[in-house]
Design a protein around this motif. Structure first.
Motif, PDB file in Angstrom:
ATOM      1  N   SER A   1       0.846  -1.185   0.000  1.00 14.07           N
ATOM      2  CA  SER A   1       0.000   0.000   0.000  1.00 14.07           C
ATOM      3  C   SER A   1       0.888   1.243   0.000  1.00 14.07           C
ATOM      4  CB  SER A   1      -0.895   0.025   1.246  1.00 14.07           C
ATOM      5  OG  SER A   1      -0.104   0.170   2.421  1.00 14.07           O
ATOM      6  N   LEU A   2       0.267   2.394  -0.194  1.00 12.34           N
ATOM      7  CA  LEU A   2       1.007   3.655  -0.194  1.00 12.34           C
ATOM      8  C   LEU A   2       1.669   3.892   1.155  1.00 12.34           C
ATOM      9  CD1 LEU A   2       1.757   6.255  -1.688  1.00 12.34           C
ATOM     10  CD2 LEU A   2      -0.441   7.218  -0.957  1.00 12.34           C
ATOM     11  N   GLU A   3       0.968   3.574   2.230  1.00 11.69           N
ATOM     12  CA  GLU A   3       1.529   3.731   3.568  1.00 11.69           C
ATOM     13  C   GLU A   3       2.786   2.883   3.740  1.00 11.69           C
ATOM     14  OE1 GLU A   3      -0.586   3.676   7.816  1.00 11.69           O
ATOM     15  OE2 GLU A   3      -0.414   1.662   6.984  1.00 11.69           O
TER      16      GLU A   3
ATOM     17  N   LYS B   1       5.888   4.149   1.811  1.00  8.21           N
ATOM     18  CA  LYS B   1       6.605   5.233   2.493  1.00  8.21           C
ATOM     19  C   LYS B   1       7.501   4.688   3.602  1.00  8.21           C
ATOM     20  CE  LYS B   1       3.154   8.769   1.392  1.00  8.21           C
ATOM     21  NZ  LYS B   1       2.132   9.717   1.900  1.00  8.21           N
TER      22      LYS B   1
ATOM     23  N   LYS C   1      -3.632  -5.074  -1.010  1.00  7.50           N
ATOM     24  CA  LYS C   1      -4.401  -3.847  -1.214  1.00  7.50           C
ATOM     25  C   LYS C   1      -4.114  -3.258  -2.587  1.00  7.50           C
ATOM     26  CE  LYS C   1      -4.245  -2.829   3.728  1.00  7.50           C
ATOM     27  NZ  LYS C   1      -3.675  -1.948   4.769  1.00  7.50           N
TER      28      LYS C   1
ATOM     29  N   PHE D   1      -2.238  -0.773  -5.617  1.00  2.72           N
ATOM     30  CA  PHE D   1      -2.200   0.659  -5.855  1.00  2.72           C
ATOM     31  C   PHE D   1      -3.110   1.065  -7.004  1.00  2.72           C
ATOM     32  CE2 PHE D   1       1.487  -0.069  -3.391  1.00  2.72           C
ATOM     33  CZ  PHE D   1       1.987   1.132  -2.928  1.00  2.72           C
ATOM     34  N   SER D   2      -3.895   2.117  -6.787  1.00  2.00           N
ATOM     35  CA  SER D   2      -4.583   2.767  -7.894  1.00  2.00           C
ATOM     36  C   SER D   2      -3.566   3.595  -8.674  1.00  2.00           C
ATOM     37  CB  SER D   2      -5.694   3.672  -7.371  1.00  2.00           C
ATOM     38  OG  SER D   2      -5.124   4.771  -6.653  1.00  2.00           O
TER      39      SER D   2
ATOM     40  N   GLU E   1      -3.610   6.756  -9.165  1.00  2.00           N
ATOM     41  CA  GLU E   1      -3.304   7.974  -8.408  1.00  2.00           C
ATOM     42  C   GLU E   1      -2.356   7.676  -7.251  1.00  2.00           C
ATOM     43  OE1 GLU E   1      -3.978  11.127  -9.222  1.00  2.00           O
ATOM     44  OE2 GLU E   1      -4.717  10.163 -11.054  1.00  2.00           O
ATOM     45  N   GLU E   2      -2.539   6.552  -6.578  1.00  2.63           N
ATOM     46  CA  GLU E   2      -1.627   6.177  -5.499  1.00  2.63           C
ATOM     47  C   GLU E   2      -0.232   5.886  -6.031  1.00  2.63           C
ATOM     48  OE1 GLU E   2      -4.585   4.131  -2.190  1.00  2.63           O
ATOM     49  OE2 GLU E   2      -3.991   2.976  -3.965  1.00  2.63           O
TER      50      GLU E   2
ATOM     51  N   GLU F   1       1.511   9.213  -6.503  1.00  2.00           N
ATOM     52  CA  GLU F   1       1.954   9.774  -5.223  1.00  2.00           C
ATOM     53  C   GLU F   1       3.135   8.992  -4.659  1.00  2.00           C
ATOM     54  OE1 GLU F   1       0.303  10.675  -0.687  1.00  2.00           O
ATOM     55  OE2 GLU F   1      -1.147  10.281  -2.306  1.00  2.00           O
ATOM     56  N   GLY F   2       3.055   7.663  -4.745  1.00  2.00           N
ATOM     57  CA  GLY F   2       4.133   6.825  -4.229  1.00  2.00           C
ATOM     58  C   GLY F   2       5.440   7.020  -4.969  1.00  2.00           C
TER      59      GLY F   2
END
Length: 410
Positions: free
Chosen positions: A12-14, A17, A41, A43-44, A46-47, A50-51
């Motif tokens: 996931s994005l979290e 990071k 989960k 990633f889309s 958009e995610e 950001e990632g």
């Protein structure tokens, strides 16, 4: 010596990071389609954007998996997906299927392609084949020994990179092409829907006595005949360097942030210590071994790296993990001065001792002095997962620090 890349998974994005902050040189992720971890989960688009932006700020690369074995019905959607990824611009795509590879070369030629372990890359001729087609990197089949990898390195061009799994769960079909899930429950492991039947308990049934099942090995808990130990090569960093591996890969795209932080931080320090001084690496080995056991695991093995594994590489009596620490949450940017802010993952209480796990290798013990909910109400314990909390630990806590506690305190 050339320092190999440390490649960390993210579900996931979290977690991406956390992987970046805790020492990854590169992170691999899956999109919402065409990934072999469909239950993660993922990633889309958009995610992903950001990632990738977050990772690039730290000088970390991001690779996107598209490593299913595609069927006819998948191909047009693969093309559409790669058109989207062309705008996202990950640092590489991880692909196993030759048809998917050809579409990627056509649609997004500016993105590197890495050939997945799913492609069963067991000899240098296979590496040369993919190199001629334009692949930048090949991921070793997990059946390869260090001796075989060293020979491959000698036989291929210097610019062709070798990636190898060095830590994490092992499949019954080690290169990943497993049909057990398809056969038993109709869910295709090669399309990302594996149900992990290699972890199930099995018995033997004699043909003429179909109603009578017998344990494969007599034990009060049954037997788990396909259940492998987890791979761990933390004690063999020098051998991995000497084999000429360019990227050291951790398995675990369905694991928690605590797992990712633990393996990333431990292997980061081991690699850096060895680069600085082989003696320092040897001296710090007890610390590496202590830390790597701080995340969930299934006992450890060296897999095929030193030859064909014996029966000791399997776990026959259970399918449970060893869990030494409980994951409590990730420190966020706090809205209350003097308080650590988290969205908690597991229960803890006022008065308990926990640990703050920092990217630099420190584990700082602290006592929970106060817990407040989102409205500022005092709480004695935090029993609800994902609840936003403010915690007074009496020590400074930085964003992205991991909070954990010993499992025996549960």
């Amino acid at each position: 010596m050339k320092r190999p890349e440390l490649l960390i998974p993210a579900s996931s994005l979290e977690v991406l990071k956390i992987a970046v902050v805790f020492g990854a040189d590169a992170v691999y992720i899956g999109g919402e389609v065409f990934s072999l971890r469909a239950k993660a989960k993922n990633f889309s688009i958009e995610e992903m954007k950001e990632g990738i932006a977050f990772a690039h700020e730290y000088g970390t690369k991001v690779y996107v998996t598209a490593n299913i074995l595609a069927h006819n019905a998948d191909l047009e959607e693969v093309r559409t997906y790669f058109e989207e990824l062309k705008e996202v611009l990950p640092d590489a795509l991880i692909i196993s299927d030759a048809g998917v590879f050809s579409i990627a070369k056509e649609v997004c030629p500016q993105i590197e392609i890495h050939i997945s372990t799913q492609a069963n890359n067991t000899n240098y001729a296979t590496y040369l084949f993919w190199h001629k087609l334009g692949a930048k990197r090949i991921v070793c089949a997990r059946e390869l020994s260090l001796e075989e990898i060293t020979e491959i390195r000698r036989q291929i061009p210097k610019e062709l990179e070798i990636e190898a799994f060095i830590h994490g769960a092992m499949c019954i079909a080690y290169s990943g092409r497993c049909l057990l899930s398809n056969y038993l429950v109709g869910r295709d492991a090669n399309q990302g829907a594996c149900t992990h039947p290699c972890r199930w308990k099995y018995s033997v049934v004699e043909e003429k006595r179909p109603e009578e099942s017998m344990p494969v090995y007599e034990n009060e808990r049954g037997t788990y005949i396909f259940n492998s130990k987890d791979l761990c090569m933390i004690e063999y960093i020098p051998e991995l360097f000497q084999a000429g591996i360019d990227s050291l890969k951790i398995e675990g795209r369905m694991k928690t942030a605590l797992y990712v932080a633990t393996v990333a931080r431990t292997y980061r320090k081991a690699i850096d210590d060895y680069m600085e001084s082989p003696e320092k690496y040897k001296e710090n080995m007890p610390w590496y071994l202590e830390q790597i056991s701080g995340c969930t695991y299934r006992k450890f093995t060296t897999g095929f790296f030193f030859g064909k594994p014996s029966c000791e590489a399997q776990i026959y009596d259970n399918n449970t993990y060893v869990t030494e620490y409980i994951y409590l949450g990730i420190a966020e940017q706090s809205e209350k001065e003097g308080f650590c802010q988290i969205h908690q993952r597991n229960k803890f209480s006022v008065g308990e001792q926990i640990e703050v796990m920092k990217p630099n290798g420190e584990n700082i013990k602290a006592v929970v002095r106060q817990i407040l909910d989102e409205e500022g109400n005092a709480m004695e314990s935090a029993p609800h997962p994902k609840q936003k909390l403010f915690i007074d630990l009496g020590i400074p806590v930085a964003r992205y620090d991991i909070l954990r506690r010993k499992a025996k305190e549960c």
